[in-house]
Design a protein around this motif. Structure first.
Motif, PDB file in Angstrom:
ATOM      1  N   SER A  65      -8.009   2.761  -1.500  1.00 26.69           N
ATOM      2  CA  SER A  65      -9.133   2.109  -2.166  1.00 26.69           C
ATOM      3  C   SER A  65      -8.596   1.236  -3.286  1.00 26.69           C
ATOM      4  O   SER A  65      -7.448   1.382  -3.715  1.00 26.69           O
ATOM      5  CB  SER A  65     -10.129   3.142  -2.702  1.00 26.69           C
ATOM      6  N   CYS A  66      -9.440   0.326  -3.767  1.00 24.58           N
ATOM      7  CA  CYS A  66      -8.954  -0.653  -4.737  1.00 24.58           C
ATOM      8  C   CYS A  66     -10.091  -1.112  -5.639  1.00 24.58           C
ATOM      9  O   CYS A  66     -11.221  -1.315  -5.183  1.00 24.58           O
ATOM     10  CB  CYS A  66      -8.341  -1.848  -4.000  1.00 24.58           C
ATOM     11  N   ASP A  67      -9.788  -1.266  -6.925  1.00 24.67           N
ATOM     12  CA  ASP A  67     -10.676  -1.892  -7.896  1.00 24.67           C
ATOM     13  C   ASP A  67      -9.995  -3.150  -8.418  1.00 24.67           C
ATOM     14  O   ASP A  67      -8.769  -3.184  -8.566  1.00 24.67           O
ATOM     15  CB  ASP A  67     -10.951  -0.965  -9.092  1.00 24.67           C
ATOM     16  N   VAL A  68     -10.796  -4.165  -8.713  1.00 22.56           N
ATOM     17  CA  VAL A  68     -10.276  -5.391  -9.312  1.00 22.56           C
ATOM     18  C   VAL A  68     -10.872  -5.517 -10.702  1.00 22.56           C
ATOM     19  O   VAL A  68     -12.093  -5.533 -10.865  1.00 22.56           O
ATOM     20  CB  VAL A  68     -10.623  -6.628  -8.462  1.00 22.56           C
ATOM     21  N   VAL A  69     -10.009  -5.570 -11.702  1.00 24.98           N
ATOM     22  CA  VAL A  69     -10.443  -5.662 -13.089  1.00 24.98           C
ATOM     23  C   VAL A  69     -10.150  -7.068 -13.601  1.00 24.98           C
ATOM     24  O   VAL A  69      -9.008  -7.524 -13.560  1.00 24.98           O
ATOM     25  CB  VAL A  69      -9.721  -4.618 -13.964  1.00 24.98           C
ATOM     26  N   ARG A  70     -11.179  -7.759 -14.039  1.00 24.69           N
ATOM     27  CA  ARG A  70     -11.008  -9.116 -14.540  1.00 24.69           C
ATOM     28  C   ARG A  70     -10.344  -9.103 -15.909  1.00 24.69           C
ATOM     29  O   ARG A  70     -10.233  -8.075 -16.555  1.00 24.69           O
ATOM     30  CB  ARG A  70     -12.364  -9.831 -14.611  1.00 24.69           C
ATOM     31  N   GLN A  71      -9.932 -10.284 -16.334  1.00 25.79           N
ATOM     32  CA  GLN A  71      -9.172 -10.391 -17.576  1.00 25.79           C
ATOM     33  C   GLN A  71      -9.954  -9.898 -18.787  1.00 25.79           C
ATOM     34  O   GLN A  71      -9.378  -9.335 -19.716  1.00 25.79           O
ATOM     35  CB  GLN A  71      -8.750 -11.837 -17.795  1.00 25.79           C
ATOM     36  N   ASP A  72     -11.270 -10.067 -18.771  1.00 25.98           N
ATOM     37  CA  ASP A  72     -12.064  -9.694 -19.937  1.00 25.98           C
ATOM     38  C   ASP A  72     -12.557  -8.251 -19.877  1.00 25.98           C
ATOM     39  O   ASP A  72     -13.330  -7.822 -20.718  1.00 25.98           O
ATOM     40  CB  ASP A  72     -13.265 -10.639 -20.093  1.00 25.98           C
ATOM     41  N   LEU A 229      -4.112  13.225   6.472  1.00 26.92           N
ATOM     42  CA  LEU A 229      -3.693  12.556   5.243  1.00 26.92           C
ATOM     43  C   LEU A 229      -3.112  13.565   4.259  1.00 26.92           C
ATOM     44  O   LEU A 229      -3.538  14.709   4.205  1.00 26.92           O
ATOM     45  CB  LEU A 229      -4.882  11.837   4.591  1.00 26.92           C
ATOM     46  N   GLY A 230      -2.119  13.117   3.507  1.00 24.91           N
ATOM     47  CA  GLY A 230      -1.581  13.937   2.431  1.00 24.91           C
ATOM     48  C   GLY A 230      -0.569  14.975   2.837  1.00 24.91           C
ATOM     49  O   GLY A 230      -0.327  15.915   2.087  1.00 24.91           O
ATOM     50  N   VAL A 231       0.060  14.815   3.985  1.00 23.04           N
ATOM     51  CA  VAL A 231       1.022  15.816   4.445  1.00 23.04           C
ATOM     52  C   VAL A 231       2.345  15.703   3.699  1.00 23.04           C
ATOM     53  O   VAL A 231       2.916  16.683   3.239  1.00 23.04           O
ATOM     54  CB  VAL A 231       1.254  15.680   5.962  1.00 23.04           C
ATOM     55  N   HIS A 232       2.859  14.487   3.563  1.00 25.17           N
ATOM     56  CA  HIS A 232       4.175  14.277   2.954  1.00 25.17           C
ATOM     57  C   HIS A 232       4.090  13.532   1.619  1.00 25.17           C
ATOM     58  O   HIS A 232       5.111  13.073   1.111  1.00 25.17           O
ATOM     59  CB  HIS A 232       5.059  13.480   3.914  1.00 25.17           C
ATOM     60  N   GLY A 233       2.923  13.397   1.073  1.00 21.47           N
ATOM     61  CA  GLY A 233       2.749  12.671  -0.180  1.00 21.47           C
ATOM     62  C   GLY A 233       1.283  12.651  -0.562  1.00 21.47           C
ATOM     63  O   GLY A 233       0.490  13.454  -0.064  1.00 21.47           O
ATOM     64  N   PRO A 234       0.883  11.730  -1.444  1.00 20.31           N
ATOM     65  CA  PRO A 234      -0.511  11.693  -1.902  1.00 20.31           C
ATOM     66  C   PRO A 234      -1.518  11.530  -0.762  1.00 20.31           C
ATOM     67  O   PRO A 234      -1.300  10.762   0.178  1.00 20.31           O
ATOM     68  CB  PRO A 234      -0.527  10.462  -2.821  1.00 20.31           C
ATOM     69  N   LYS A 235      -2.614  12.249  -0.887  1.00 21.08           N
ATOM     70  CA  LYS A 235      -3.704  12.130   0.079  1.00 21.08           C
ATOM     71  C   LYS A 235      -4.625  10.977  -0.284  1.00 21.08           C
ATOM     72  O   LYS A 235      -5.326  10.425   0.577  1.00 21.08           O
ATOM     73  CB  LYS A 235      -4.495  13.441   0.113  1.00 21.08           C
ATOM     74  N   VAL A 236      -4.644  10.596  -1.554  1.00 17.56           N
ATOM     75  CA  VAL A 236      -5.523   9.535  -2.054  1.00 17.56           C
ATOM     76  C   VAL A 236      -4.671   8.516  -2.817  1.00 17.56           C
ATOM     77  O   VAL A 236      -3.897   8.894  -3.700  1.00 17.56           O
ATOM     78  CB  VAL A 236      -6.614  10.099  -2.983  1.00 17.56           C
ATOM     79  N   VAL A 237      -4.807   7.247  -2.457  1.00 18.77           N
ATOM     80  CA  VAL A 237      -4.137   6.164  -3.180  1.00 18.77           C
ATOM     81  C   VAL A 237      -5.195   5.165  -3.624  1.00 18.77           C
ATOM     82  O   VAL A 237      -5.926   4.624  -2.797  1.00 18.77           O
ATOM     83  CB  VAL A 237      -3.078   5.459  -2.308  1.00 18.77           C
ATOM     84  N   HIS A 238      -5.285   4.956  -4.927  1.00 16.44           N
ATOM     85  CA  HIS A 238      -6.257   4.009  -5.473  1.00 16.44           C
ATOM     86  C   HIS A 238      -5.520   3.014  -6.362  1.00 16.44           C
ATOM     87  O   HIS A 238      -4.778   3.400  -7.267  1.00 16.44           O
ATOM     88  CB  HIS A 238      -7.321   4.740  -6.288  1.00 16.44           C
ATOM     89  N   ALA A 239      -5.715   1.734  -6.095  1.00 15.15           N
ATOM     90  CA  ALA A 239      -5.052   0.671  -6.862  1.00 15.15           C
ATOM     91  C   ALA A 239      -6.066   0.011  -7.807  1.00 15.15           C
ATOM     92  O   ALA A 239      -7.221  -0.202  -7.450  1.00 15.15           O
ATOM     93  CB  ALA A 239      -4.467  -0.370  -5.915  1.00 15.15           C
TER      94      ALA A 239
END
Length: 245
Positions: A65-72, A229-239
C-alpha cells in the motif's frame, strides 16, 4: 610433503594479500566516454502515469500500500498515524519500533513527533549479541528510508550501513518505508545510469555490506502452491512517498 604444503599455502596467502592491497576497479572505466541511455529494461518504464502514480499502483498490485504526502503536508504526522493504526494502544501506552536512525530518515520533526506520540525507536548498530537480536525480533513495526525506488516495479532498494539496520526492513511484521521523490526512478536501469554518471556506482557496491531489493510484502507458495504473505519477512509493506525538494 608437509614442507611443500606449507610453502604452497604461504604462496597462496601472499598472493591473496597482494591482490587485496591493490584497489582494482569493479567496473570498466567510463570516464571520458558518453554513456548511452539504458539499451533495454526488463520491465518497461511507466508511460501514461507520473512516477509516483506508477509506483503506488505497482506496489498496491503486489499486496502493498502507498500514501502520497504533498510538500505542504506533515510527513511525520503521517508516520505517527500509520504506526498507531498498526499498533492500536492507548495514547499513554508506549510503542517501540525497529528503525533506522533519525539522521538517515531525513524527515523534518520526525523525532519530535514520535516522542510526542509516545513512540520510541530502537536503532541497533549491530546484531551480534543475542539480547539485541531478541529485542529486535520482538518489535512488530520496522521504519526505514530507501536508497532508491522504482516506479515500473514498485520495488525499493535498501543498503544497510551505520544507522541503517538491515533488520528494520526484514524482521518486523509491518514495514513502513519512507520514499522521497528525489530517490524515485522510472526503472532500475535508470538508477544505474545516474550512479554511473555521478561516479557513485563503484563506491555504493564497495561500501554496502548487503544490498536488499524488496518488492512488496514477503511471499511464498512453497506449501501446496498456496500463496502466503509474511513467511520470510514483513507481511505488510506500506510506503509514504513525499516531496523532499
Amino acid at each position: 610433503m608437509g614442507d611443500r604444503s606449507a610453502q604452497a599455502r604461504e604462496e597462496i596467502l601472499d598472493g591473496l594479500k597482494s591482490a587485496l592491497q591493490q584497489q582494482q576497479a569493479l567496473f570498466r572505466e567510463t570516464v571520458g566516454r558518453d554513456l548511452p541511455d539504458p539499451p533495454m529494461t526488463v520491465f518497461p518504464p511507466p508511460e501514461d502515469r507520473s512516477l509516483v502514480e506508477s509506483f503506488a499502483a505497482r506496489l498496491t498490485a503486489l499486496s502493498g500500500s502507498c500514501d502520497v504526502v504533498r510538500q505542504d503536508e506533515d510527513v511525520a504526522a503521517r508516520v505517527v498515524h500509520q504506526i498507531r493504526q498498526w499498533v492500536p494502544t492507548s495514547a499513554d501506552e508506549p510503542i517501540e519500533v525497529l528503525s533506522w536512525e533519525a539522521g538517515e530518515l531525513d524527515v523534518a520533526r520526525l523525532e519530535q513527533s514520535l516522542a510526542e506520540a509516545n513512540i520510541t525507536w530502537f536503532a541497533p548498530h549491530e546484531l551480534r549479541e543475542q539480547s539485541v537480536r531478541d529485542h529486535a525480533a520482538a518489535l512488530v513495526v520496522g521504519l526505514t528510508g530507501v536508497t532508491a525506488a522504482f516506479a515500473n516495479t514498485g520495488s525499493i532498494v535498501l543498503t544497510p550501513g551505520p544507522g541503517r539496520s538491515r533488520a528494520a526492513g526484514l524482521l518486523p511484521l509491518h514495514h513502513l518505508v519512507l520514499v522521497p521523490l528525489s530517490r524515485l526512478y522510472p526503472t532500475f536501469e535508470a538508477w544505474l545510469l545516474v550512479l554511473r554518471q555521478q561516479g557513485r556506482l563503484e563506491a555504493l557496491v564497495r561500501d554496502s555490506g548487503q544490498i536488499a531489493f524488496i518488492t512488496g510484502p514477503s511471499k511464498s507458495a512453497d506449501i501446496e502452491l498456496n500463496l502466503t504473505l509474511g513467511v520470510h519477512g514483513p507481511k505488510v509493506v506500506h510506503a509514504i512517498v513525499f516531496d523532499d525538494t
